[in-house]
Design a protein around this motif. Structure first.
Motif, short mmCIF file in Angstrom:
data_model
loop_
_atom_site.label_atom_id
_atom_site.label_comp_id
_atom_site.label_asym_id
_atom_site.label_seq_id
_atom_site.Cartn_x
_atom_site.Cartn_y
_atom_site.Cartn_z
N GLU A 1 31.10 25.11 10.69
CA GLU A 1 29.72 25.00 11.17
C GLU A 1 29.75 23.79 11.36
OE1 GLU A 1 26.88 26.51 9.63
OE2 GLU A 1 25.75 26.63 10.55
N SER A 2 28.74 22.98 12.84
CA SER A 2 28.74 22.03 12.95
C SER A 2 28.10 22.49 13.99
CB SER A 2 29.98 22.20 14.07
OG SER A 2 29.42 20.06 14.56
N ARG A 3 27.18 20.48 14.04
CA ARG A 3 26.25 20.64 15.18
C ARG A 3 25.99 19.58 15.69
NH1 ARG A 3 21.95 22.26 10.55
NH2 ARG A 3 22.42 24.95 10.64
N GLY A 4 27.40 19.50 16.08
CA GLY A 4 27.84 18.25 16.78
C GLY A 4 27.21 18.34 18.45
N HIS A 5 27.15 19.25 19.03
CA HIS A 5 26.42 19.24 20.37
C HIS A 5 25.85 18.85 20.81
CE1 HIS A 5 25.33 22.77 18.40
NE2 HIS A 5 24.93 23.82 19.34
N ARG A 6 24.78 18.88 19.43
CA ARG A 6 23.54 18.54 19.36
C ARG A 6 23.03 17.41 19.40
NH1 ARG A 6 21.55 22.80 14.88
NH2 ARG A 6 21.90 24.10 15.27
N GLN A 7 24.54 16.77 19.53
CA GLN A 7 24.17 15.04 19.69
C GLN A 7 24.85 15.20 21.02
OE1 GLN A 7 22.45 13.79 16.72
NE2 GLN A 7 23.26 15.52 16.03
N ILE A 8 25.43 15.53 21.89
CA ILE A 8 26.06 15.29 23.25
C ILE A 8 24.38 15.57 24.12
CG2 ILE A 8 27.52 15.54 24.78
CD1 ILE A 8 29.41 16.91 22.34
N GLN A 9 25.01 14.38 24.49
CA GLN A 9 23.85 13.83 25.76
C GLN A 9 24.30 14.77 26.62
OE1 GLN A 9 23.64 10.60 27.47
NE2 GLN A 9 21.82 11.10 28.91
N ARG A 10 22.81 15.64 26.89
CA ARG A 10 23.32 17.25 27.88
C ARG A 10 23.53 16.25 29.61
NH1 ARG A 10 21.35 21.75 25.42
NH2 ARG A 10 21.59 21.40 23.63
N THR A 11 24.23 16.75 30.76
CA THR A 11 24.20 17.09 31.40
C THR A 11 23.84 16.70 32.31
OG1 THR A 11 25.78 17.68 33.73
CG2 THR A 11 25.52 19.35 32.21
N ASN A 12 23.34 16.32 33.53
CA ASN A 12 22.42 16.48 34.35
C ASN A 12 23.05 17.59 35.69
OD1 ASN A 12 24.23 15.45 35.81
ND2 ASN A 12 22.91 13.52 36.75
N VAL A 13 23.57 18.19 35.56
CA VAL A 13 23.42 19.42 36.17
C VAL A 13 23.63 21.01 36.00
CG1 VAL A 13 25.51 20.77 37.26
CG2 VAL A 13 26.01 18.28 36.84
N ASP A 14 22.71 21.17 36.89
CA ASP A 14 21.95 22.21 35.89
C ASP A 14 22.92 23.74 36.13
OD1 ASP A 14 19.63 23.88 36.00
OD2 ASP A 14 19.91 25.28 37.25
N LEU A 15 22.18 25.12 35.51
CA LEU A 15 23.39 25.36 35.01
C LEU A 15 23.32 26.54 36.34
CD1 LEU A 15 22.24 27.12 32.05
CD2 LEU A 15 24.27 25.67 32.49
N LEU A 16 22.88 26.98 37.13
CA LEU A 16 22.51 27.16 38.31
C LEU A 16 23.20 26.44 39.43
CD1 LEU A 16 21.96 29.38 40.55
CD2 LEU A 16 19.57 28.10 41.09
N GLU A 17 23.35 24.88 39.56
CA GLU A 17 24.08 24.10 40.11
C GLU A 17 25.63 24.20 39.47
OE1 GLU A 17 22.58 20.23 39.72
OE2 GLU A 17 24.17 19.39 41.16
N ASN A 18 26.35 24.51 38.90
CA ASN A 18 27.11 24.79 38.47
C ASN A 18 27.67 25.75 38.58
OD1 ASN A 18 28.16 26.13 35.40
ND2 ASN A 18 29.26 24.37 35.89
N LYS A 19 26.92 26.64 39.11
CA LYS A 19 27.41 28.06 39.37
C LYS A 19 27.77 27.68 41.15
CE LYS A 19 25.38 31.47 41.44
NZ LYS A 19 23.96 32.29 41.48
#
Length: 199
Positions: free
Chosen positions: A161-179
């Motif tokens: 179990e890791s919570r490392g993803h919470r330390q990663i800066q989120r992308t500025n690409v919205d999920l709708l934009e990604n679609k």
């Protein structure tokens, strides 16, 4: 091993394959490691496998890779017999099994923290190549086969179990934009229109 280590092994193997992620931490970690337009970063839990199956059936010449989690797969177990019976030779599924619902700030154990064996369930559903890996070397071996060889595969990676993803800066690409990026990539690479403007 942890999920990020596994994804670091997988990312360099991806060229023109399509990658579909489920909601939790692997979406964040994969989005950080891979900026490929063929990534579909879903914002919902329990849908990645069915979306990946649909893509694999619609595009039989493209390799489709699904990044799932134990909690997400357990939410949508009905997908396993469907995937097994459709048996697409171009679909590979990685399930990162940390034995916990850790996408939220509250971590609770999933059934795999008990007696549930996801690879065993997949085999029971009819997926012949369903394996569990417990170290990075075994993951790397399975990842290479999943990306470069034909045949339906489901690889359960037992990760801590890791919570490392919470330390990663989120992308500025919205999920709708990604679609839309993903669909436009499909249009370019497949040479077919998918979305038509309403104007």
């Amino acid at each position: 091993m942890n999920r990020y280590e596994c994804l670091e092994q997988l990312a360099p193997l991806i060229t023109d394959q399509l990658v579909v992620t489920s909601l939790s931490g692997q979406r964040v970690e994969w989005g950080h490691l891979s900026k490929h337009d063929g990534n579909l970063l879903l914002g919902s839990m329990g849908n990645a496998l069915s979306v990946g199956l649909g893509l694999a059936l619609a595009l039989p010449k493209r390799k489709v890779i699904v990044l799932e989690s134990d909690g997400s797969l357990l939410l949508s177990l009905f997908n396993l017999p469907t995937v097994a019976n459709m048996n697409p030779a171009n679909l590979a599924v990685f399930v990162f099994d940390n034995q916990a619902y850790s996408g939220t700030k509250i971590s609770e154990p999933t059934a795999t923290a008990g007696r549930t064996d996801l690879a065993g369930m997949a085999k029971g559903a009819g997926i012949e190549h369903a394996v569990t890996v417990r170290d990075v070397a075994a993951f790397k071996h399975e990842a290479h086969g999943a990306v470069h060889e034909p045949g339906l595969r489901l690889i359960v990676a037992k990760v801590e179990e890791s919570r490392g993803h919470r330390q990663i800066q989120r992308t500025n690409v919205d999920l709708l934009e990604n679609k839309y990026q993903f669909v436009r990539y499909l249009e370019r690479s497949e040479g077919k229109p998918i979305f038509k403007g309403r104007g």
